[in-house]
Design a protein around this motif. Structure first.
Motif, PDB file in Angstrom:
ATOM      1  N   SER A  53      -5.321   8.852   3.947  1.00 40.17           N
ATOM      2  CA  SER A  53      -4.349   7.968   3.286  1.00 40.17           C
ATOM      3  C   SER A  53      -3.316   7.466   4.291  1.00 40.17           C
ATOM      4  N   TYR A  54      -2.792   8.401   5.076  1.00 39.58           N
ATOM      5  CA  TYR A  54      -1.752   8.027   6.028  1.00 39.58           C
ATOM      6  C   TYR A  54      -2.329   7.342   7.263  1.00 39.58           C
ATOM      7  N   ALA A  55      -3.554   7.704   7.636  1.00 38.22           N
ATOM      8  CA  ALA A  55      -4.189   7.011   8.763  1.00 38.22           C
ATOM      9  C   ALA A  55      -4.379   5.530   8.440  1.00 38.22           C
ATOM     10  N   ILE A  56      -4.739   5.242   7.194  1.00 39.37           N
ATOM     11  CA  ILE A  56      -4.913   3.849   6.757  1.00 39.37           C
ATOM     12  C   ILE A  56      -3.586   3.100   6.834  1.00 39.37           C
ATOM     13  N   LEU A  57      -2.532   3.724   6.333  1.00 38.05           N
ATOM     14  CA  LEU A  57      -1.211   3.081   6.368  1.00 38.05           C
ATOM     15  C   LEU A  57      -0.742   2.860   7.802  1.00 38.05           C
ATOM     16  N   LEU A  58      -0.918   3.866   8.647  1.00 39.69           N
ATOM     17  CA  LEU A  58      -0.451   3.742  10.033  1.00 39.69           C
ATOM     18  C   LEU A  58      -1.254   2.691  10.793  1.00 39.69           C
ATOM     19  N   GLU A  59      -2.535   2.558  10.461  1.00 49.24           N
ATOM     20  CA  GLU A  59      -3.324   1.480  11.063  1.00 49.24           C
ATOM     21  C   GLU A  59      -2.806   0.121  10.596  1.00 49.24           C
ATOM     22  N   GLY A  60      -2.382   0.065   9.329  1.00 51.81           N
ATOM     23  CA  GLY A  60      -1.803  -1.176   8.823  1.00 51.81           C
ATOM     24  C   GLY A  60      -0.532  -1.548   9.560  1.00 51.81           C
ATOM     25  N   TRP A  61       0.348  -0.565   9.764  1.00 53.56           N
ATOM     26  CA  TRP A  61       1.589  -0.836  10.511  1.00 53.56           C
ATOM     27  C   TRP A  61       1.280  -1.225  11.952  1.00 53.56           C
ATOM     28  N   GLU A  62       0.234  -0.621  12.518  1.00 56.81           N
ATOM     29  CA  GLU A  62      -0.158  -0.974  13.884  1.00 56.81           C
ATOM     30  C   GLU A  62      -0.539  -2.451  13.960  1.00 56.81           C
ATOM     31  N   LYS A  63      -1.354  -2.915  13.024  1.00 59.44           N
ATOM     32  CA  LYS A  63      -1.776  -4.318  13.029  1.00 59.44           C
ATOM     33  C   LYS A  63      -0.595  -5.255  12.811  1.00 59.44           C
ATOM     34  N   GLU A  64       0.360  -4.813  11.997  1.00 63.03           N
ATOM     35  CA  GLU A  64       1.521  -5.648  11.713  1.00 63.03           C
ATOM     36  C   GLU A  64       2.626  -5.474  12.759  1.00 63.03           C
TER      37      GLU A  64
ATOM     38  N   GLY B 225       0.816  -1.209   0.000  1.00 62.38           N
ATOM     39  CA  GLY B 225       0.000   0.000   0.000  1.00 62.38           C
ATOM     40  C   GLY B 225       0.843   1.250   0.000  1.00 62.38           C
ATOM     41  N   LEU B 226       1.920   1.241   0.781  1.00 60.49           N
ATOM     42  CA  LEU B 226       2.815   2.396   0.843  1.00 60.49           C
ATOM     43  C   LEU B 226       3.527   2.614  -0.493  1.00 60.49           C
ATOM     44  N   GLU B 227       3.999   1.531  -1.081  1.00 58.91           N
ATOM     45  CA  GLU B 227       4.694   1.651  -2.366  1.00 58.91           C
ATOM     46  C   GLU B 227       3.772   2.195  -3.445  1.00 58.91           C
ATOM     47  N   PHE B 228       2.503   1.744  -3.442  1.00 63.77           N
ATOM     48  CA  PHE B 228       1.574   2.254  -4.434  1.00 63.77           C
ATOM     49  C   PHE B 228       1.284   3.740  -4.203  1.00 63.77           C
ATOM     50  N   LEU B 229       1.142   4.123  -2.940  1.00 66.54           N
ATOM     51  CA  LEU B 229       0.873   5.535  -2.636  1.00 66.54           C
ATOM     52  C   LEU B 229       2.007   6.419  -3.140  1.00 66.54           C
ATOM     53  N   ARG B 230       3.222   5.965  -2.962  1.00 68.57           N
ATOM     54  CA  ARG B 230       4.367   6.775  -3.384  1.00 68.57           C
ATOM     55  C   ARG B 230       4.406   6.963  -4.900  1.00 68.57           C
ATOM     56  N   VAL B 231       3.884   5.983  -5.619  1.00 73.27           N
ATOM     57  CA  VAL B 231       3.797   6.124  -7.073  1.00 73.27           C
ATOM     58  C   VAL B 231       2.611   7.005  -7.450  1.00 73.27           C
TER      59      VAL B 231
END
Length: 486
Positions: A210-221, A193-199
């Motif tokens: 956008s970043y809240a979604i990514l940070l929630e993903g990192w939280e789960k992982e 998801g992060l790589e796609f966002l950067r593109v």
């Protein structure tokens, strides 16, 4: 005209599913009509037909039922037919003839979703193409496709789907972008998801979601280093935003899991506070719940001080209850009582849980003077002690030889509870006999009989022995008569 409408419906309905080889993957457990409560009999019958009939004959059997369906019926049946995609599509086509081929957009999206969730992607795209002809394709359609592809580890296909959205009348905007990123991150693929966002950010500017979604993903992982990197990128791209609370919550919830988690969190709370930003209640509750599980009073106090005293968050009832439970679990019941008293002044009024947790631990730790005072307060304020706490209290007060408080709790119990009173009632009678309080023992034995609470033969024997020794045989005979009459 009717024939033309039928022909049109055949064109825009998903075709009979060709033999496909869905990607190898353990399919999720889909909702079933068999476990759905209060289902309308018609919907239940249709679901049963779909789930028990071969695809080749399901339409004929549906026709033989003579049932008439509505758009809502179709939606309800499709929602519970994910495990039978071929039969579900046949049902969709059959039902279209009854509703003038006017399926709701939601029904079409359900067909797309159930095909995708079963990995039948060719048929899924056939359905989308049919929807396009009717102008029914929406972001919800593509959100389903993103989710289906990613769940089958086909992130590349999900990204390619995003790229062709405009061909189906859907705008590739930030909402669509976030929908795709969310689908990717939900499956534990936050790095993708992060790589796609950067593109994609060269064409579509990310927002706070956008970043809240990514940070929630990192939280789960549980990926702390990646969370820090994404957080810094967020600040660079969109700055500090007081409304971006979900992102701050997820970020701090990730940091707290590290070796030096508390200090890291306190540092970032300071940084946020300096920029007039702060985390929210979600983080506060989750971190306190975590400290409660491991019994970390010091960590909880540090976070409380940072969030309440520095940031200025007003704790709610749930937050207070977490702290009260934590203090009680470590035998700091005096601090817990002060916190309970404080709740009223902050607008977070205590509830049954607040009182019962404290009462439970006062009884457990044999702080019985405080427990007796709290019991009176609970009854006065109508925050009634739980049955379990009452039973524990009676047992301990009998055990230490304080039957008066035990009687007070018992009187409360018989006024407010109707079941599971036999064992503790008999224990109370035995305790009163032991304390040579025979008038009280007889009184409450008679009360139990009148209320239909069974007195055991062992308790009766104990009463008989005690009353005979006190030369009150007549009292026992009268009690026995009442016992037999009930």
């Amino acid at each position: 005209m009717a024939k033309d409408k039928k022909r049109l419906h055949s064109q825009r309905s998903p075709s009979t599913l060709p033999p496909q080889n869905p990607p190898t993957r353990k399919l999720p457990v889909f909702p079933s009509y068999q476990t759905t409560p209060n289902l309308h009999p018609k919907v239940k019958l249709l679901c049963e037909i779909i789930s028990t009939t071969p695809s080749s004959t399901v339409e004929n059997l549906l026709e033989d039922t003579g049932l008439r369906v509505t758009q809502l019926d179709v939606e309800n049946v499709l929602k519970l037919s994910y495990s039978f995609p071929s039969q579900a599509v046949k049902f969709f086509r059959w039902s279209g003839h009854q509703i003038q081929h006017q399926h709701s957009p939601y029904s079409w999206n359900l067909v797309v979703d159930l095909l995708g969730k079963n990995g039948l992607f060719d048929a899924m795209w056939d359905a989308i193409k049919s929807m396009k002809k009717e102008g029914l394709v929406s972001l919800a359609t593509f959100a389903s496709v993103f989710s289906s592809y990613v769940s089958f580890d086909k992130v590349k296909e999900a990204v390619l789907t995003f790229e062709v959205m405009n061909q189906y009348g859907c705008v590739r905007d930030i909402v669509a972008l976030n929908s795709l990123i969310s689908a990717i991150c939900r499956e534990g693929k936050t790095i993708d998801g992060l790589e796609f966002l950067r593109v994609a950010k060269t064409r579509i500017r990310p927002d706070s979601d956008s970043y809240a979604i990514l940070l929630e993903g990192w939280e789960k992982e549980g990926d702390i280093s990646s969370a820090k990197e994404t957080f810094e990128e967020m600040v660079t791209e969109i700055g500090w935003d007081p409304d971006n609370v979900p992102a701050y919550d997820s970020f701090l919830s990730t940091l707290i899991k590290g070796k030096d988690g508390i200090n890291e969190v306190l540092k970032y709370v300071d940084i946020l506070h300096e920029r007039k930003c702060c985390p929210g209640m979600k983080f506060f509750k989750e971190v306190l719940d975590g400290f409660l599980k491991v019994g970390n009073v010091r960590g909880a106090e540090l976070i409380w001080k940072a969030m309440v005293e520095k940031v200025g968050i007003r704790p709610d009832k749930e937050i207070y209850n977490l702290m009260i439970t934590l203090y009680c679990s470590k035998n700091y019941t005096d601090v817990a009582k002060k916190m309970l008293d404080e709740m009223v002044f902050t607008g977070a009024f205590p509830d049954m849980q607040s009182y019962n947790v404290l009462f439970h631990f006062l009884i457990k730790n044999r702080k019985l003077k405080e427990a007796s005072v709290l019991f009176n307060e609970m009854v006065r304020n109508e925050f009634f002690p739980s049955k379990t706490n009452c039973i524990a209290a009676i047992k301990i007060f009998i055990d230490i030889g304080d039957p008066y408080v035990a009687i007070k709790v018992w009187k409360f119990m018989i006024d407010n509870y109707d079941t599971d009173l036999e064992e503790i009632g008999n224990l109370l009678i035995d305790g009163l006999c032991e304390a040579k309080m025979l008038p009280e023992a007889v009184k409450y034995a008679e009360c139990m009989i009148e209320k239909g609470i069974k007195i055991t033969s062992a308790t009766l024997s104990r009463l008989k022995h005690s009353l005979h020794r006190a030369k009150k045989e007549g009292v026992y005979e009268e009690l026995l008569r009442k016992w037999k009459s009930y």
